[in-house]
Design a protein around this motif. Structure first.
Motif, PDB file in Angstrom:
ATOM      1  N   GLU A 120       0.899  -1.303   0.014  1.00 10.89           N
ATOM      2  CA  GLU A 120      -0.175   0.026   0.058  1.00 10.89           C
ATOM      3  C   GLU A 120       0.965   1.189  -0.108  1.00 10.89           C
ATOM      4  O   GLU A 120       0.628   2.153  -0.510  1.00 10.89           O
ATOM      5  CB  GLU A 120      -0.999   0.038   1.230  1.00 10.89           C
ATOM      6  N   LEU A 121       1.892   1.281   0.879  1.00 13.28           N
ATOM      7  CA  LEU A 121       2.645   2.374   0.767  1.00 13.28           C
ATOM      8  C   LEU A 121       3.566   2.496  -0.559  1.00 13.28           C
ATOM      9  O   LEU A 121       3.753   3.812  -1.034  1.00 13.28           O
ATOM     10  CB  LEU A 121       3.732   2.376   1.935  1.00 13.28           C
ATOM     11  N   SER A 122       3.776   1.315  -1.179  1.00 12.46           N
ATOM     12  CA  SER A 122       4.587   1.669  -2.552  1.00 12.46           C
ATOM     13  C   SER A 122       3.586   2.133  -3.422  1.00 12.46           C
ATOM     14  O   SER A 122       4.002   2.897  -4.242  1.00 12.46           O
ATOM     15  CB  SER A 122       5.114   0.286  -2.742  1.00 12.46           C
ATOM     16  N   LYS A 123       2.279   1.850  -3.470  1.00 12.99           N
ATOM     17  CA  LYS A 123       1.423   2.061  -4.375  1.00 12.99           C
ATOM     18  C   LYS A 123       1.154   3.752  -4.239  1.00 12.99           C
ATOM     19  O   LYS A 123       1.162   4.576  -5.336  1.00 12.99           O
ATOM     20  CB  LYS A 123       0.160   1.432  -4.122  1.00 12.99           C
ATOM     21  N   ARG A 124       1.159   4.052  -3.108  1.00 16.09           N
ATOM     22  CA  ARG A 124       0.770   5.493  -2.716  1.00 16.09           C
ATOM     23  C   ARG A 124       2.189   6.401  -3.060  1.00 16.09           C
ATOM     24  O   ARG A 124       1.889   7.580  -3.529  1.00 16.09           O
ATOM     25  CB  ARG A 124       0.642   5.746  -1.180  1.00 16.09           C
ATOM     26  N   LYS A 125       3.374   6.052  -2.891  1.00 13.03           N
ATOM     27  CA  LYS A 125       4.566   6.577  -3.373  1.00 13.03           C
ATOM     28  C   LYS A 125       4.695   6.578  -4.633  1.00 13.03           C
ATOM     29  O   LYS A 125       5.187   7.583  -5.314  1.00 13.03           O
ATOM     30  CB  LYS A 125       5.820   5.815  -2.690  1.00 13.03           C
ATOM     31  N   GLY A 126       4.138   5.631  -5.522  1.00 13.40           N
ATOM     32  CA  GLY A 126       4.248   5.589  -6.847  1.00 13.40           C
ATOM     33  C   GLY A 126       3.175   6.536  -7.479  1.00 13.40           C
ATOM     34  O   GLY A 126       3.378   7.136  -8.374  1.00 13.40           O
ATOM     35  N   LEU A 127       2.058   6.897  -6.888  1.00  9.44           N
ATOM     36  CA  LEU A 127       0.982   7.873  -7.343  1.00  9.44           C
ATOM     37  C   LEU A 127       1.578   9.221  -6.979  1.00  9.44           C
ATOM     38  O   LEU A 127       1.387  10.207  -7.603  1.00  9.44           O
ATOM     39  CB  LEU A 127      -0.308   7.651  -6.586  1.00  9.44           C
ATOM     40  N   ALA A 128       2.431   9.293  -5.955  1.00  5.45           N
ATOM     41  CA  ALA A 128       2.844  10.697  -5.486  1.00  5.45           C
ATOM     42  C   ALA A 128       4.029  11.228  -6.385  1.00  5.45           C
ATOM     43  O   ALA A 128       4.206  12.387  -6.497  1.00  5.45           O
ATOM     44  CB  ALA A 128       3.418  10.662  -4.157  1.00  5.45           C
ATOM     45  N   ALA A 129       4.675  10.163  -7.018  1.00  7.08           N
ATOM     46  CA  ALA A 129       5.886  10.535  -8.078  1.00  7.08           C
ATOM     47  C   ALA A 129       5.535  11.206  -9.193  1.00  7.08           C
ATOM     48  O   ALA A 129       4.427  11.159  -9.487  1.00  7.08           O
ATOM     49  CB  ALA A 129       6.620   9.258  -8.171  1.00  7.08           C
TER      50      ALA A 129
END
Length: 64
Positions: free
Chosen positions: A55-64
């Motif tokens: 979940e954290l990786s998905k969110r960081k990917g969206l924020a990038a």
């Protein structure tokens, strides 16, 4: 719904800060269970860590 899907649904509703806190606490708990030789609990905790990390990786990917 599989356990993995249930965890993913649960963690998707948490804030990033909540996830980071839970990830830290989960890692500490996992270490304690490992030291105690409770491999059944270690397996459960690792599943949680994977779900939180995803979940954290998905969110960081969206924020990038």
């Amino acid at each position: 719904m599989s356990k993995e899907d249930a965890l993913a649904a649960y963690y998707s509703q948490r804030t990033t800060e909540q996830l980071e806190t839970e990830q830290s606490e989960c890692a500490k708990t996992t270490a304690r269970w490992e030291e105690a030789g409770r491999l059944d609990q270690v397996s459960i905790q690792r599943g949680r860590l994977v779900a939180i990390g995803a979940e954290l990786s998905k969110r960081k990917g969206l924020a990038a």
